[in-house]
Design an enzyme around this catalytic site. Structure first.
Site, PDB file in Angstrom:
ATOM      1  N   LYS A  99      -0.428   4.680  32.364  1.00 60.77           N
ATOM      2  CA  LYS A  99       0.272   3.592  31.675  1.00 60.77           C
ATOM      3  C   LYS A  99      -0.700   2.442  31.332  1.00 60.77           C
ATOM      4  O   LYS A  99      -1.805   2.383  31.877  1.00 60.77           O
ATOM      5  CB  LYS A  99       1.426   3.100  32.551  1.00 60.77           C
ATOM      6  CG  LYS A  99       2.513   4.177  32.758  1.00 60.77           C
ATOM      7  CD  LYS A  99       3.701   3.608  33.525  1.00 60.77           C
ATOM      8  CE  LYS A  99       4.793   4.656  33.701  1.00 60.77           C
ATOM      9  NZ  LYS A  99       5.972   4.107  34.418  1.00 60.77           N
ATOM     10  N   TYR A 137      11.637   7.462  25.996  1.00 56.18           N
ATOM     11  CA  TYR A 137      12.464   7.074  27.150  1.00 56.18           C
ATOM     12  C   TYR A 137      13.954   7.070  26.819  1.00 56.18           C
ATOM     13  O   TYR A 137      14.740   6.378  27.466  1.00 56.18           O
ATOM     14  CB  TYR A 137      12.031   5.692  27.662  1.00 56.18           C
ATOM     15  CG  TYR A 137      10.744   5.733  28.450  1.00 56.18           C
ATOM     16  CD1 TYR A 137      10.682   6.392  29.685  1.00 56.18           C
ATOM     17  CD2 TYR A 137       9.591   5.133  27.974  1.00 56.18           C
ATOM     18  CE1 TYR A 137       9.505   6.437  30.419  1.00 56.18           C
ATOM     19  CE2 TYR A 137       8.401   5.174  28.697  1.00 56.18           C
ATOM     20  CZ  TYR A 137       8.375   5.833  29.925  1.00 56.18           C
ATOM     21  OH  TYR A 137       7.200   5.875  30.647  1.00 56.18           O
ATOM     22  N   ASN A 203       3.573   0.695  37.220  1.00 51.33           N
ATOM     23  CA  ASN A 203       3.298   1.561  38.379  1.00 51.33           C
ATOM     24  C   ASN A 203       2.248   2.628  38.057  1.00 51.33           C
ATOM     25  O   ASN A 203       2.284   3.726  38.579  1.00 51.33           O
ATOM     26  CB  ASN A 203       4.599   2.170  38.911  1.00 51.33           C
ATOM     27  CG  ASN A 203       5.307   3.009  37.857  1.00 51.33           C
ATOM     28  OD1 ASN A 203       4.817   3.147  36.737  1.00 51.33           O
ATOM     29  ND2 ASN A 203       6.451   3.578  38.206  1.00 51.33           N
ATOM     30  N   HIS A 206       2.926   8.079  35.021  1.00 47.25           N
ATOM     31  CA  HIS A 206       4.232   8.736  34.868  1.00 47.25           C
ATOM     32  C   HIS A 206       4.053  10.241  35.065  1.00 47.25           C
ATOM     33  O   HIS A 206       3.003  10.788  34.744  1.00 47.25           O
ATOM     34  CB  HIS A 206       4.762   8.462  33.442  1.00 47.25           C
ATOM     35  CG  HIS A 206       5.854   9.391  32.998  1.00 47.25           C
ATOM     36  ND1 HIS A 206       7.190   9.123  33.208  1.00 47.25           N
ATOM     37  CD2 HIS A 206       5.812  10.597  32.353  1.00 47.25           C
ATOM     38  CE1 HIS A 206       7.910  10.120  32.705  1.00 47.25           C
ATOM     39  NE2 HIS A 206       7.111  11.018  32.183  1.00 47.25           N
ATOM     40  N   GLU A 217       8.426  16.605  27.097  1.00 46.79           N
ATOM     41  CA  GLU A 217       7.492  15.474  27.036  1.00 46.79           C
ATOM     42  C   GLU A 217       6.112  15.900  26.530  1.00 46.79           C
ATOM     43  O   GLU A 217       5.453  15.163  25.806  1.00 46.79           O
ATOM     44  CB  GLU A 217       7.410  14.805  28.415  1.00 46.79           C
ATOM     45  CG  GLU A 217       8.734  14.149  28.809  1.00 46.79           C
ATOM     46  CD  GLU A 217       8.694  13.485  30.176  1.00 46.79           C
ATOM     47  OE1 GLU A 217       7.673  13.619  30.889  1.00 46.79           O
ATOM     48  OE2 GLU A 217       9.686  12.815  30.530  1.00 46.79           O
TER      49      GLU A 217
END
Length: 376
Positions: A99, A137, A203, A206, A217
């Site tokens: 990310k 998302y 975080n 993913h 994905e």
């Protein structure tokens, strides 16, 4: 099964001279790492059993492209039930995303992925548009955190990777740790989110939550159809080209080399994995033909497996980065310039870890070759 463990795969090789796809049975003997090839169409031995140190058991999975004596073979099927049972059952693909908050740490994260036994088979740095992030998302659309998540995911570049490994979906999520980085630090201190994440949104990385999500994905970032997926981040300004060579990629050095480049204060503005065909390698190395004695060996190395191309960005990029790579011969580099990339990671004049642009006027052209021409 005989007393000797061996795997059999159906492998395809594109023969450029005959413009034909050729099929072989590829035998791999685990005891001594030897290989044997049988020509399916002509019913004859193509390669007698020969010891071949460059190929490892970990490289043998469907969909992988491997090199056997400079031939790029695509593993398209299992050759027998035993191989299918032993090798096939546990291998999975999943999506690993670095990310925006952790792209600066991508070297360490890639290193962690490789050290944990995964193979990275695709990689691309992209900058998502708002629409792409919302599509990706989509399932979270009704959740209160949706807007914050989308805003965060478009706030900077991300690195998408296809990783393959035993039960990759669950083992990658385990390596990631709990979604909230603070909880990860107390419950799973060695996890990626514990080490590199900040909170529940920032975080670090993913991972797909199921085999079905992984397929969807991966298709989003690396479409199997003619679509391109999100576009790469190369901007072709104040830049130079670096290629992490196939031998270094297969030795698991990608993360370490990326780390070293970032630690030396270079900005990596684009990164992508490519598998070169011979014709592409010839085109790319054209300036060395008839000039460098090792030209044909350089071609063989560049086509011998996946390589990783980088756009390195800064004001005086070509000269400063070439200095940082060091002399082409790692032995000389170790004596004269021990802090350079090739001194650290190179093995020989051909397997010298990285290619970098030699002439400043070629820098943008080389970056364009990978990120514009090959990426199309």
């Amino acid at each position: 099964m005989s007393e000797e463990d061996r795997y059999v795969f159906i492998a395809e090789w594109y023969d450029p001279n005959a413009a034909l796809q050729r099929r072989y049975q590829l035998f791999f003997y685990t005891k001594d790492g030897s290989v044997e090839m049988y020509d399916v169409k002509n019913h004859r031995v193509f390669l007698r059993r020969t010891k071949y140190d460059e190929l490892h058991k970990e490289d043998l999975f469907l969909g992988n492209k491997i090199n056997v004596f400079s031939r790029q073979l695509h593993l398209v099927d299992y050759g027998d039930q035993y191989t299918s049972r032993k090798v096939g059952s546990k291998k999975e693909k999943t999506l690993a995303l670095i990310k925006p908050d952790a792209v600066i740490k991508m070297g360490s994260i890639i290193e962690t992925i490789l050290d944990s036994g995964f193979t990275i088979t695709k990689m691309k740095m992209v900058l998502l548009s708002r629409k792409e992030a919302m599509d990706f998302y989509n399932e979270h659309q009704s959740k209160p955190f949706f807007n914050d998540l989308v805003n965060f995911m478009i706030s900077g570049p991300i690195v998408a990777m296809e990783v393959i490994g035993d039960e990759a979906v669950s083992s990658w999520r385990k390596l990631l740790g709990p979604t909230n980085s603070s909880i990860a630090r107390s419950e799973s201190p060695e996890s990626i989110r514990a080490k590199f994440g900040t909170d529940g949104t920032k975080n670090a990385a993913h991972g797909s939550d199921s085999i079905a999500s992984a397929a969807r994905e991966l298709e989003f970032f690396f479409p199997s159809s003619g679509d391109r997926g999100p576009k790469n981040t190369a901007n072709f300004k104040d830049c130079t080209c670096c290629i992490i060579k196939p031998h270094a990629v297969s030795e698991g050095l990608t993360g370490k080399i990326v780390n070293a480049i970032l630690d030396a204060d270079f900005k990596i503005s684009a990164i992508q994995m490519f598998t070169m065909e011979k014709a592409n390698a010839e085109e790319f190395y054209e300036v060395y033909k008839g000039v460098v004695a090792e030209y044909s060996d350089m071609l063989v190395e560049l086509c011998s497996g996946p390589c990783v191309a980088l756009e390195i960005q800064e004001a005086n990029a070509p000269k400063r980065f070439r200095d940082y790579c060091g002399p082409t011969d790692p032995e000389i580099a170790r004596h004269l310039r021990p802090k350079t990339l090739r001194a650290h990671f190179g093995k020989s004049k051909i397997k010298n870890a990285v290619h970098c642009t030699d002439l400043p006027e070629d820098a943008v052209l080389e970056v364009q070759y990978f990120f514009k021409i090959l990426d199309n």
